[in-house]
Design an enzyme around this catalytic site. Structure first.
Site, PDB file in Angstrom:
ATOM      1  N   ASP A 192      11.464   9.806   0.157  1.00 48.19           N
ATOM      2  CA  ASP A 192      11.651  10.518   1.150  1.00 48.19           C
ATOM      3  C   ASP A 192      12.290   9.678   2.074  1.00 48.19           C
ATOM      4  OD1 ASP A 192       8.661  10.577   2.528  1.00 48.19           O
ATOM      5  OD2 ASP A 192      10.638   9.814   3.527  1.00 48.19           O
ATOM      6  N   HIS A 199      10.510   2.209  -4.884  1.00 51.13           N
ATOM      7  CA  HIS A 199      10.100   3.020  -5.576  1.00 51.13           C
ATOM      8  C   HIS A 199      11.250   4.275  -5.941  1.00 51.13           C
ATOM      9  CE1 HIS A 199       5.520   2.754  -5.879  1.00 51.13           C
ATOM     10  NE2 HIS A 199       6.009   1.333  -5.919  1.00 51.13           N
ATOM     11  N   GLY A 229      -0.095   4.381   5.822  1.00 49.64           N
ATOM     12  CA  GLY A 229      -0.901   5.789   4.769  1.00 49.64           C
ATOM     13  C   GLY A 229      -0.474   5.721   2.992  1.00 49.64           C
ATOM     14  N   SER A 280      -3.064   4.683  -0.649  1.00 46.85           N
ATOM     15  CA  SER A 280      -4.245   4.585  -1.130  1.00 46.85           C
ATOM     16  C   SER A 280      -4.290   2.957  -2.144  1.00 46.85           C
ATOM     17  CB  SER A 280      -4.275   5.905  -2.323  1.00 46.85           C
ATOM     18  OG  SER A 280      -3.810   5.651  -3.122  1.00 46.85           O
ATOM     19  N   LEU A 320      -6.046   7.156   6.692  1.00 48.73           N
ATOM     20  CA  LEU A 320      -6.354   8.104   7.223  1.00 48.73           C
ATOM     21  C   LEU A 320      -8.193   7.871   7.628  1.00 48.73           C
ATOM     22  CD1 LEU A 320      -6.290  11.368   8.653  1.00 48.73           C
ATOM     23  CD2 LEU A 320      -6.407  12.439   6.103  1.00 48.73           C
TER      24      LEU A 320
END
Ligand code: BV8
Length: 228
Positions: A90, A105, A171, A173, A198
Site C-alpha cells: 500500500d 515487496h 506490525g 509477524s 500487537l
C-alpha cells in the site's frame, strides 16, 4: 543516530487494510501463497489480477493512521539517518508524509511490463489487459514481489542495516524471509533492536526489547521518546 524501521501489514491494520494473518491468510478461500506466486499468475492470470485489482481499488477508501504520521515526523528530524523498509504494497507511508521508503515487496499503484521491463504509476485495473504505454504489448503485471521472486532494493536495505545503530520492527509477524532475518543481521552489525507489535511475533525473542499493543499508540509514543 542511524535508524532502520521495518514495517508489515500490522501498521496498516488500523487504517482498514486487512493483514495476511487476518482471515487466517485466506483471500476468497485461496491461501495467499497460492495467488501471490509467478506460477499462479501463469496458471490463472485473471484470478491473480482480480486479487490485486481489488486491493488496489480498496486503497482509495483507506487513509494513513497516527503510526504512519509519527514515522514521517521522525524522518523530518532524522532525514537520511532514517530509512523505512516496508513489506507493504500500500502507499500509506508516502501518504502519511514519509519520503525515504523502500518497498521491499513492490507497490499496488505500480505496473510492470514483462515485455519492455518499464514501470508505470498505475491506479486502475490490470485485469482487462491494458497495453503497455511504452511498448504497446499487453504484458503488464502487478509490480509486486511474489513468493519465489527476489525482493527489491536488497543492496540498499542491507547497506542501511549494516550502518544502523537502531533497528525497529513494526506490525509484522516475522513469517516471511528475507525480511524476518533483518533483526538478526542488524543485531550482528551491532544495532540495538526493538519490536513494536500487537502481540509477540515469531521472532520476538530475537529483539533486545519488545513492546506490545496497537501501532497507532506504540509508534507515536516511541517517536516522542526518541525525539525527546
Ligand atoms: C525470496 C507482496 C530469495 C505480494 C509478499 C521455507 C523456509 C523459509 C523461507 C522460505 C521457505 N520457502 C520459501 C521461502 C521464501 C519465502 C518465504 O519466506 N515464505 C514463507 C511463507 C515461509 N520468501 C520469498 O519467497 C521471498 N523471496 O526469498 O527470494 C532471496 C532471498 C534473499 C535475497 C535474495 C533472494 C519473497 C517474499 C515476498 C512475497 N510477497 N507480498 C502481496 O502483498 O500480495 S509477502 C507478504 O506477506 C507481505 O509483504 C509480508 O511480507 C507478508 C505478510 O507478513 P506481515 O506483513 O508480517 O503480515 P501478517 O499478517 O503476517 O502479520 C501482521 C502482524 O501485525 C501480526 O504479528 C499482528 O499481530 C500484527 N498486528 C496486527 N494488527 C496490528 C498489529 N501490530 C500493531 N498494531 C496493530 N493494529
Amino acid at each position: 543516530m542511524k535508524v532502520v524501521v521495518l514495517t508489515g501489514a500490522g501498521i496498516s491494520a488500523e487504517s482498514g487494510v486487512p493483514t495476511f494473518r487476518d482471515a487466517d491468510g485466506l483471500w476468497h478461500g485461496h491461501r495467499v501463497e497460492e495467488v501471490a506466486t509467478p506460477e499462479a499468475f501463469a496458471r490463472q492470470p485473471s484470478l491473480v489480477h482480480r486479487f490485486y485489482d481489488e486491493r488496489r481499488a480498496a486503497l482509495a477508501a483507506v487513509a494513513p493512521n497516527p503510526a504512519h504520521a509519527a514515522l514521517a515526523r521522525l524522518e523530518d528530524r532524522l532525514g537520511d539517518d532514517l530509512l523505512v523498509v516496508t513489506q507493504n504494497i500500500d502507499d500509506l507511508h508516502e501518504r502519511g508524509g514519509s519520503r525515504r521508503v523502500v518497498h521491499l515487496h513492490g507497490q499496488l499503484r505500480s505496473a510492470l511490463c514483462r515485455g519492455c521491463g518499464e514501470r508505470f504509476p498505475w491506479h486502475d485495473a490490470l485485469g482487462d489487459g491494458p497495453a503497455c504505454p511504452r511498448c504497446g504489448r499487453r504484458e503488464l503485471r502487478p509490480d509486486v514481489v511474489w513468493f519465489g521472486e527476489i525482493p527489491y532494493d536488497m543492496d540498499r536495505v542491507l547497506a542501511a542495516l549494516g550502518r544502523a545503530d537502531l533497528f525497529v520492527s513494526i506490525g509484522t509477524s516475522g513469517a516471511v524471509q528475507p525480511a524476518a532475518g533483518f533483526v538478526g543481521y542488524a543485531a550482528g552489525q551491532g544495532a540495538r533492536t526493538l519490536e513494536l507489535n500487537l502481540v509477540p511475533s515469531h521472532g520476538s525473542h530475537l529483539f533486545d526489547e519488545a513492546r506490545h499493543g496497537p501501532a497507532s499508540e506504540l509508534v507515536p509514543a516511541w517517536v516522542d521518546d526518541l525525539l525527546r
